[in-house]
Scaffold this active site. Structure first.
Site, mmCIF file in Angstrom:
data_model
loop_
_atom_site.group_PDB
_atom_site.id
_atom_site.type_symbol
_atom_site.label_atom_id
_atom_site.label_comp_id
_atom_site.label_asym_id
_atom_site.label_seq_id
_atom_site.Cartn_x
_atom_site.Cartn_y
_atom_site.Cartn_z
ATOM 1 N N PRO A 29 0.828 -1.207 0.000
ATOM 2 C CA PRO A 29 0.000 0.000 0.000
ATOM 3 C C PRO A 29 0.868 1.265 0.000
ATOM 4 O O PRO A 29 1.834 1.351 0.758
ATOM 5 C CB PRO A 29 -0.774 -0.113 1.316
ATOM 6 C CG PRO A 29 -0.810 -1.582 1.607
ATOM 7 C CD PRO A 29 0.495 -2.111 1.102
ATOM 8 N N TYR A 175 -1.153 4.460 13.843
ATOM 9 C CA TYR A 175 -2.610 4.583 13.789
ATOM 10 C C TYR A 175 -3.232 3.785 14.938
ATOM 11 O O TYR A 175 -2.521 3.176 15.741
ATOM 12 C CB TYR A 175 -3.116 4.117 12.417
ATOM 13 C CG TYR A 175 -2.617 5.009 11.292
ATOM 14 C CD1 TYR A 175 -2.915 6.374 11.284
ATOM 15 C CD2 TYR A 175 -1.830 4.507 10.258
ATOM 16 C CE1 TYR A 175 -2.458 7.212 10.269
ATOM 17 C CE2 TYR A 175 -1.365 5.338 9.232
ATOM 18 C CZ TYR A 175 -1.679 6.682 9.246
ATOM 19 O OH TYR A 175 -1.213 7.497 8.250
ATOM 20 N N ALA A 319 7.170 0.262 -2.853
ATOM 21 C CA ALA A 319 6.326 1.401 -3.201
ATOM 22 C C ALA A 319 7.129 2.208 -4.222
ATOM 23 O O ALA A 319 6.844 2.182 -5.418
ATOM 24 C CB ALA A 319 5.986 2.217 -1.972
ATOM 25 N N CYS A 343 14.692 4.000 -8.930
ATOM 26 C CA CYS A 343 14.335 5.051 -7.975
ATOM 27 C C CYS A 343 15.611 5.688 -7.436
ATOM 28 O O CYS A 343 16.592 5.007 -7.186
ATOM 29 C CB CYS A 343 13.552 4.396 -6.840
ATOM 30 S SG CYS A 343 13.333 5.439 -5.406
ATOM 31 N N CYS A 346 14.574 10.175 -3.675
ATOM 32 C CA CYS A 346 14.466 11.616 -3.368
ATOM 33 C C CYS A 346 13.183 11.944 -2.620
ATOM 34 O O CYS A 346 13.043 13.016 -2.045
ATOM 35 C CB CYS A 346 14.517 12.423 -4.660
ATOM 36 S SG CYS A 346 13.155 12.030 -5.800
ATOM 37 N N CYS A 361 6.935 12.003 -9.769
ATOM 38 C CA CYS A 361 8.172 11.254 -9.533
ATOM 39 C C CYS A 361 9.288 11.845 -10.381
ATOM 40 O O CYS A 361 9.078 12.197 -11.545
ATOM 41 C CB CYS A 361 7.942 9.783 -9.895
ATOM 42 S SG CYS A 361 9.441 8.791 -9.989
ATOM 43 N N MET A 462 26.191 26.506 -27.982
ATOM 44 C CA MET A 462 25.429 27.015 -29.127
ATOM 45 C C MET A 462 25.117 28.495 -28.960
ATOM 46 O O MET A 462 24.721 28.943 -27.882
ATOM 47 C CB MET A 462 24.111 26.245 -29.261
ATOM 48 C CG MET A 462 24.257 24.757 -29.443
ATOM 49 S SD MET A 462 24.990 24.307 -31.032
ATOM 50 C CE MET A 462 23.566 24.483 -32.114
HETATM 51 P P1 ADP Z 1 17.484 21.475 -16.783
HETATM 52 O O1 ADP Z 1 17.292 21.131 -15.341
HETATM 53 O O2 ADP Z 1 16.414 22.389 -17.289
HETATM 54 O O3 ADP Z 1 17.656 20.275 -17.651
HETATM 55 P P2 ADP Z 1 20.355 22.002 -16.438
HETATM 56 O O4 ADP Z 1 20.916 23.251 -15.878
HETATM 57 O O5 ADP Z 1 20.440 20.772 -15.634
HETATM 58 O O6 ADP Z 1 18.848 22.334 -16.874
HETATM 59 O O7 ADP Z 1 21.038 21.664 -17.804
HETATM 60 C C1 ADP Z 1 21.287 22.628 -18.773
HETATM 61 C C2 ADP Z 1 22.353 22.098 -19.698
HETATM 62 O O8 ADP Z 1 22.444 22.974 -20.809
HETATM 63 C C3 ADP Z 1 23.749 22.072 -19.056
HETATM 64 O O9 ADP Z 1 24.305 20.792 -19.281
HETATM 65 C C4 ADP Z 1 24.534 23.145 -19.813
HETATM 66 O O10 ADP Z 1 25.903 22.825 -19.990
HETATM 67 C C5 ADP Z 1 23.803 23.166 -21.148
HETATM 68 N N1 ADP Z 1 23.883 24.456 -21.857
HETATM 69 C C6 ADP Z 1 23.644 25.681 -21.359
HETATM 70 N N2 ADP Z 1 23.765 26.626 -22.331
HETATM 71 C C7 ADP Z 1 24.072 25.965 -23.465
HETATM 72 C C8 ADP Z 1 24.307 26.367 -24.813
HETATM 73 N N3 ADP Z 1 24.235 27.639 -25.178
HETATM 74 N N4 ADP Z 1 24.603 25.413 -25.720
HETATM 75 C C9 ADP Z 1 24.653 24.105 -25.369
HETATM 76 N N5 ADP Z 1 24.438 23.669 -24.116
HETATM 77 C C10 ADP Z 1 24.146 24.584 -23.178
HETATM 78 FE FE1 SF4 Z 2 11.959 7.251 -6.224
HETATM 79 FE FE2 SF4 Z 2 12.127 9.908 -6.174
HETATM 80 FE FE3 SF4 Z 2 10.476 8.671 -7.889
HETATM 81 FE FE4 SF4 Z 2 9.911 8.655 -5.326
HETATM 82 S S1 SF4 Z 2 10.043 10.441 -6.656
HETATM 83 S S2 SF4 Z 2 9.824 6.930 -6.696
HETATM 84 S S3 SF4 Z 2 11.909 8.521 -4.406
HETATM 85 S S4 SF4 Z 2 12.679 8.583 -7.866
#
Ligand code: ADP
Ligand code: SF4
Length: 688
Positions: A29, A175, A319, A343, A346, A361, A462
């Site tokens: 559950p 409970y 779960a 999993c 988190c 999730c 880029m």
């Molecule tokens: P999200 O959580 O939205 O996926 P993150 O910050 O984890 O964002 O990831 C963003 C990714 O984009 C990073 O790996 C970063 O290196 C990459 N990044 C940021 N700017 C550029 C760019 N101009 N060109 C290519 N990659 C980029």
């Molecule tokens: Fe696992 Fe996180 Fe997904 Fe919960 S939210 S099932 S802890 S990965």
């Protein structure tokens, strides 16, 4: 591919009283934040687990009577004919795949306030409300106990009529029944209090009466704690619980065993690793011949086999692993172990219950979306055109978009500025205790690597010119976000005027890049989740004195929703972090930080050499806007769409970024009615 014979044992049928589970995979559950409110959503979610191979799929707890409701949390209920109909949608979907459906009958006692029904809560004695709401529970008299037994029996009959195969007596987790069992809370002097036998009496009666009511067709399971609690990180304190299980050993058809400390049983991976309940419950099988199930965030089939072969459990309870990957059993069965979406521990899924919202999730963006958006965790519609897609940024959003688009068959070009993929996942999983979070990246990178239609371009920062030169049909920007260094956040609505010198002010991005402060440091946490306290831990591991300041009344308030606050607070205290709550950072001059009381506005100075601001993040959306401008000003090439996703759209938790990437991929080349983006689930009327 076929199954590795080493895992055959996991696919043996197991008899549970009058029913037989087709294998040893047992979804215990667990709450969904859907409960009685969203019957179709919850039915589809559970049905998906059965399709994915879970041999037993259970409900969340089902209130047996309005005398116990759990609002504001959307628990399930088995109160009337309408509930029977609602649950039968679930049992039908579970049965369709040859699995068994289990119903967990529940009476909250002093843990429920009855804010919905306005009934007076009842418990073994006059007890305070267990979650601190200013209502007390009154002591049950003998006629109340008789009523409770009648309600339980009737709910069991309703569970049977709804098609359930397993019906629970739920005697743990603080409970009502656990209060009858405990000598601390059970202060009664009648035949339900005092001796062990008396305290166990009600549980025994409920097992017997449930068997009598439905035992010809349904198995009766008992959910029970193997220990009495005590020191949650030392030796288990089994206490009387072994004796209790011994007294009832052969009575139920199945023992669903957990432990007293919820923060271990359901602990986050930062503190608790796979299979951590074994030390507490390994004795249970030696005192009962009935099948035993327990949880342990099991994702490794080898660990599962070892648990069964060593006689610890008969069923692999889960779960979270079943939420992160509803198809985990199928993947083992079909020899696709490396496709398991493990999993990460988190507990974002748990926030569905704690915030009374549909479960989500980090690893599985399709959870809760099975019915309303029609998303299947393993199936996705083929591409809607022969267009190609340029994804910029390989963090969780860009990776998930790439993976899902690749699955749809699009030609995807993923451009990443760095030499590695993962974005924030790669950085954050290096922080203390967060290693398992790397699974978010690893699962997706593994999938992408096996796709011939996906090209990854590393070391490709880029800019507009690069993007225009690619001439992709679709462009999606997933460039993430960066932490602010100016003190602005929830408390300080505008940047702080005095915050410097810059070389003594740090953000989480600096820390994760290896730029660390020297000397005593103030970590200012106006983010309220994990980042502030994890950075405090990292700095303490370098012997840097740390003062953690937060405008909230406690450290990392939102970690309460993930069930980890107690351990976080304790970790901070054990590490010698000085904690100052209800205060905000207002200035720093290189020698001292000025903080302000959130209530009185009184200010004082704290001598520190450095400040780490953990407040909010700013989207890295420069490229998006520049491109937009360039396209609007008549560039020769125009993509069919330019979209931003993940933290670049708006900074959020990792689960939000993954969801954003997944949604982009699902919806590309499909018609989504902007006014009806998803189906709307609601409760049934009885005469509907
Ligand atoms: P999200 O959580 O939205 O996926 P993150 O910050 O984890 O964002 O990831 C963003 C990714 O984009 C990073 O790996 C970063 O290196 C990459 N990044 C940021 N700017 C550029 C760019 N101009 N060109 C290519 N990659 C980029
Ligand atoms: Fe696992 Fe996180 Fe997904 Fe919960 S939210 S099932 S802890 S990965």
């Amino acid at each position: 591919m076929s199954r590795d014979p080493r895992y055959d044992v996991l696919f043996e049928p197991v008899k549970i009283g009058p029913v037989t589970a087709r294998n040893r995979f047992y979804q215990v559950p667990h709450c969904t934040g859907l409960g009685w409110l969203r019957p179709r959503m919850v039915a589809a979610l559970r049905g998906m687990k059965a399709e994915g191979g879970w041999g037993v799929v259970c409900t969340e707890f089902c209130s047996i009577h309005p005398a116990s409701d759990d609002l504001p949390h959307p628990y399930a209920s088995l109160w009337d004919q309408g509930d029977i109909r609602a649950h039968s949608i679930m049992t039908e979907q579970v049965h369709e795949h040859g699995s068994l459906a289990g119903a967990e009958l529940w009476f909250g006692g002093s843990r429920s306030t009855n804010l919905f029904s306005n009934e007076v809560a009842m418990d073994v004695a006059n007890l305070p409300n267990a979650i601190g709401i200013p209502y007390q529970a009154r002591a049950m008299d003998k006629s109340d106990i008789r009523e409770l037994r009648r309600w339980h029996r009737n709910a069991a009959l309703r569970a049977r009529d709804a098609g359930f195969d397993i019906v629970y007596v739920y005697a743990t987790h603080g409970y009502l029944l656990s209060h009858f069992l405990s000598s601390k809370t059970n202060t009664r002097s009648d035949e339900y209090g005092g001796s062990l036998e008396n305290r166990v009496r009600l549980v025994r009666e409920l097992i017997e009466e449930t068997k009598d009511a439905v035992g010809d067709r349904c198995a009766v399971a008992v959910r029970f704690s193997a220990d009495e609690g005590g020191d949650d990180d030392g030796d288990p304190v089994i206490g009387e619980h072994r004796d209790m299980i011994e007294m009832l050993a052969e009575l139920p058809d199945l023992w669903d065993i957990n432990i007293n400390d919820y923060s271990r049983e359901m602990g986050v991976s930062r503190f608790i690793k796979e299979g951590s309940l074994e030390a507490y419950m390994s004795y249970v099988k030696s005192i009962t011949s009935k099948p035993v199930v327990t949880v342990g965030r099991f994702t490794s089939p080898d660990t599962m086999v070892s648990q069964v072969n060593r006689g610890i459990v008969d069923f692999i309870g889960a779960a979270r692993p079943s939420i992160a990957d509803p198809f985990l059993p199928k993947k083992i069965e079909e020899g696709r172990i490396d496709e398991i979406r493990e999993c990460i521990g988190c507990n974002i899924c748990y926030t569905g219950d704690s915030t009374s919202t549909p479960i989500r999730c980090t690893q599985n963006p399709t959870i809760s979306e099975e019915w309303r958006r029609g998303w299947h965790p393993e199936k996705i519609a083929p591409k809607g055109s022969d267009s190609n897609v340029l994804v910029i940024g390989g963090g969780p959003a860009g990776l998930e978009a790439t993976r899902a688009l690749g699955r749809r068959g699009y030609h995807v070009m993923l451009a990443e500025a760095k030499h590695t993929l993962g974005g924030r996942i790669s950085r954050e999983s290096e922080l203390p205790g967060l290693g398992e979070w790397a699974r978010v990246r690893n699962y997706r990178v593994h999938e992408i690597q096996n796709m011939h239609n996906v090209d990854v371009y590393f070391d490709n920062l880029m800019d507009v010119e690069h993007v225009l030169a690619v001439e992709a049909d679709y462009v999606v920007i997933a460039t993430g976000a960066s932490w602010l260094a100016d003190g602005r956040g929830l408390y300080n609505k505008t940047p702080l005027n005095e915050l410097g010198p810059p070389e003594q002010v740090f953000t989480p991005d600096d820390i994760m890049a290896g730029r660390l402060p020297q000397g005593p440091t103030l970590v200012y946490d106006d983010d309220h989740y994990y980042m502030g306290n994890v950075i405090a831990e990292l700095l303490r591991s370098k012997d840097i004195p740390v003062t953690l300041v937060t405008p909230e009344v406690m450290v990392s308030t939102w970690s309460d929703s993930t069930g980890e606050h107690g351990r976080v607070q304790r970790r901070m205290m054990e590490l010698g972090v000085e904690i100052i709550t209800s205060h905000a950072l207002t200035a720093f001059n290189g020698n001292a930080a000025e903080v302000e009381c959130a209530y009185t506005g009184n200010r004082r100075n704290i001598e520190v050499d450095a400040v780490v601001t953990v407040t909010i993040r700013s989207p890295k959306d420069g490229l998006f806007h520049e491109l937009q401008q360039s396209l609007e000003s008549g560039a020769d090439y125009k993509p069919d769409s330019l979209t931003r996703i993940g933290d670049c759209l708006t900074p959020t938790i990792i689960a939000g970024a993954v969801f954003s990437g997944h949604r982009y991929a699902r919806e590309l080349d499909t018609e989504v009615d902007p006014d009806n983006r998803m189906k709307y689930d609601r409760v049934f009327f009885e005469d509907e």
